[in-house]
Design an enzyme around this catalytic site. Sequence first.
Site, PDB file in Angstrom:
ATOM      1  N   ASN A 171       0.843  -1.541   0.357  1.00  0.00           N
ATOM      2  CA  ASN A 171      -0.156  -0.261  -0.018  1.00  0.00           C
ATOM      3  C   ASN A 171       0.758   1.936   0.378  1.00  0.00           C
ATOM      4  O   ASN A 171       1.915   1.442   0.808  1.00  0.00           O
ATOM      5  CB  ASN A 171      -0.936  -0.402   1.185  1.00  0.00           C
ATOM      6  CG  ASN A 171      -2.064   1.257   1.437  1.00  0.00           C
ATOM      7  OD1 ASN A 171      -1.762   2.731   0.766  1.00  0.00           O
ATOM      8  ND2 ASN A 171      -3.088   1.479   1.772  1.00  0.00           N
ATOM      9  N   ASP A 210      -1.485  -3.962  10.885  1.00  0.00           N
ATOM     10  CA  ASP A 210      -3.015  -4.013  10.434  1.00  0.00           C
ATOM     11  C   ASP A 210      -3.261  -2.886  11.762  1.00  0.00           C
ATOM     12  O   ASP A 210      -3.237  -2.844  12.788  1.00  0.00           O
ATOM     13  CB  ASP A 210      -3.149  -5.562  11.236  1.00  0.00           C
ATOM     14  CG  ASP A 210      -4.510  -6.084  10.137  1.00  0.00           C
ATOM     15  OD1 ASP A 210      -4.962  -5.682   9.536  1.00  0.00           O
ATOM     16  OD2 ASP A 210      -5.343  -6.710  10.622  1.00  0.00           O
ATOM     17  N   SER A 211      -4.452  -2.213  10.815  1.00  0.00           N
ATOM     18  CA  SER A 211      -5.126  -1.461  11.464  1.00  0.00           C
ATOM     19  C   SER A 211      -7.082  -1.580  10.962  1.00  0.00           C
ATOM     20  O   SER A 211      -7.212  -2.063  10.507  1.00  0.00           O
ATOM     21  CB  SER A 211      -4.635  -0.475  11.539  1.00  0.00           C
ATOM     22  OG  SER A 211      -4.625  -0.130   9.736  1.00  0.00           O
ATOM     23  N   PHE A 226      -7.478   8.457   3.454  1.00  0.00           N
ATOM     24  CA  PHE A 226      -7.917   7.413   2.506  1.00  0.00           C
ATOM     25  C   PHE A 226      -8.377   6.257   3.700  1.00  0.00           C
ATOM     26  O   PHE A 226      -8.477   6.582   5.031  1.00  0.00           O
ATOM     27  CB  PHE A 226      -6.449   6.580   2.315  1.00  0.00           C
ATOM     28  CG  PHE A 226      -6.059   5.756   3.662  1.00  0.00           C
ATOM     29  CD1 PHE A 226      -6.050   4.313   3.347  1.00  0.00           C
ATOM     30  CD2 PHE A 226      -4.280   6.662   2.937  1.00  0.00           C
ATOM     31  CE1 PHE A 226      -4.486   3.814   4.307  1.00  0.00           C
ATOM     32  CE2 PHE A 226      -3.616   5.463   4.267  1.00  0.00           C
ATOM     33  CZ  PHE A 226      -3.709   4.592   4.986  1.00  0.00           C
ATOM     34  N   GLY A 227      -9.138   5.279   2.678  1.00  0.00           N
ATOM     35  CA  GLY A 227      -9.916   4.878   4.373  1.00  0.00           C
ATOM     36  C   GLY A 227     -10.958   5.419   4.169  1.00  0.00           C
ATOM     37  O   GLY A 227     -11.696   6.143   3.886  1.00  0.00           O
ATOM     38  N   TYR A 228     -11.047   5.379   5.485  1.00  0.00           N
ATOM     39  CA  TYR A 228     -12.434   5.532   6.736  1.00  0.00           C
ATOM     40  C   TYR A 228     -11.582   7.434   7.075  1.00  0.00           C
ATOM     41  O   TYR A 228     -12.720   7.693   7.637  1.00  0.00           O
ATOM     42  CB  TYR A 228     -12.854   5.178   7.680  1.00  0.00           C
ATOM     43  CG  TYR A 228     -13.507   3.407   6.982  1.00  0.00           C
ATOM     44  CD1 TYR A 228     -14.395   3.751   6.904  1.00  0.00           C
ATOM     45  CD2 TYR A 228     -12.768   2.416   7.148  1.00  0.00           C
ATOM     46  CE1 TYR A 228     -15.433   1.932   6.947  1.00  0.00           C
ATOM     47  CE2 TYR A 228     -12.852   0.893   7.000  1.00  0.00           C
ATOM     48  CZ  TYR A 228     -14.277   1.239   6.851  1.00  0.00           C
ATOM     49  OH  TYR A 228     -14.680   0.147   6.465  1.00  0.00           O
ATOM     50  N   LYS A 237      -2.054  14.616   9.961  1.00  0.00           N
ATOM     51  CA  LYS A 237      -2.675  13.523  11.103  1.00  0.00           C
ATOM     52  C   LYS A 237      -1.526  12.283  11.368  1.00  0.00           C
ATOM     53  O   LYS A 237      -1.929  12.006  12.037  1.00  0.00           O
ATOM     54  CB  LYS A 237      -2.849  13.106   9.937  1.00  0.00           C
ATOM     55  CG  LYS A 237      -3.567  10.967   9.606  1.00  0.00           C
ATOM     56  CD  LYS A 237      -3.994  10.414   8.565  1.00  0.00           C
ATOM     57  CE  LYS A 237      -3.665   9.156   8.011  1.00  0.00           C
ATOM     58  NZ  LYS A 237      -4.558   8.777   6.686  1.00  0.00           N
ATOM     59  N   HIS A 291      -3.752   6.647  15.064  1.00  0.00           N
ATOM     60  CA  HIS A 291      -3.630   5.418  16.301  1.00  0.00           C
ATOM     61  C   HIS A 291      -1.716   5.076  14.835  1.00  0.00           C
ATOM     62  O   HIS A 291      -1.135   3.820  15.748  1.00  0.00           O
ATOM     63  CB  HIS A 291      -5.004   4.287  15.331  1.00  0.00           C
ATOM     64  CG  HIS A 291      -5.469   3.908  14.138  1.00  0.00           C
ATOM     65  ND1 HIS A 291      -5.088   5.191  13.065  1.00  0.00           N
ATOM     66  CD2 HIS A 291      -5.207   3.936  13.120  1.00  0.00           C
ATOM     67  CE1 HIS A 291      -5.185   5.214  11.753  1.00  0.00           C
ATOM     68  NE2 HIS A 291      -5.877   3.722  11.694  1.00  0.00           N
TER      69      HIS A 291
END
Length: 190
Positions: A7, A62-63, A145-147, A168, A173
């Site tokens: 990614n 992993d998240s 990206f993502g949520y 960010k 996280h």
Amino acid sequence: MILASTNPHKLAEVRAILNLPIELAPADLPEVVEDATSFTGNALIKARAACQATGEIALADDSGLCVDVLGGAPGIFSARWAGVHGDDEGNLRLLLTQLADMKPENRGASFRCVAVACFPDGSEIVAEGRLPGSLATAPRGEGGFGYDPIFVPAGSKLTIAEMSAEHKNEISHRGAAFRELAKRLRRRKH
């Protein structure tokens, strides 16, 4: 060191977060099946495979997004919540549809990340980061990206996608997990 991910967004984030004299590169490895039932398990699957294949120290994470009223879902299924891995737009649409009738006080969520390092000698380091917040009713912002376009960190009015990449990384996280991992890596060197 190898980052067990292909990614490019994640690679850029991890490079920006880690302040170590190392070079990170996406692992050019066969696909691994992330079939663990936890963030830690999935991160270890990726890092162990990369370490074994290359003989190098391998980093992985992993998240996911954990929504309170959904009992922590989508959680480890965050990237494929709508059925297709990496369909960010589909995942957002599905989640917003599932939460359409939820009042603001019932839209609590958190981003969680587990980052790991696996060493050729078989030792491992595990670190976790968490960012509490809530979910907006519609996507906002162009970054991330993502949520990120629907996640509003606690104490903020902006979604992650409305923040600068630097901001960010300071609060995220993934930032928290990899900063803790970096501390533990530095201690291991001494």
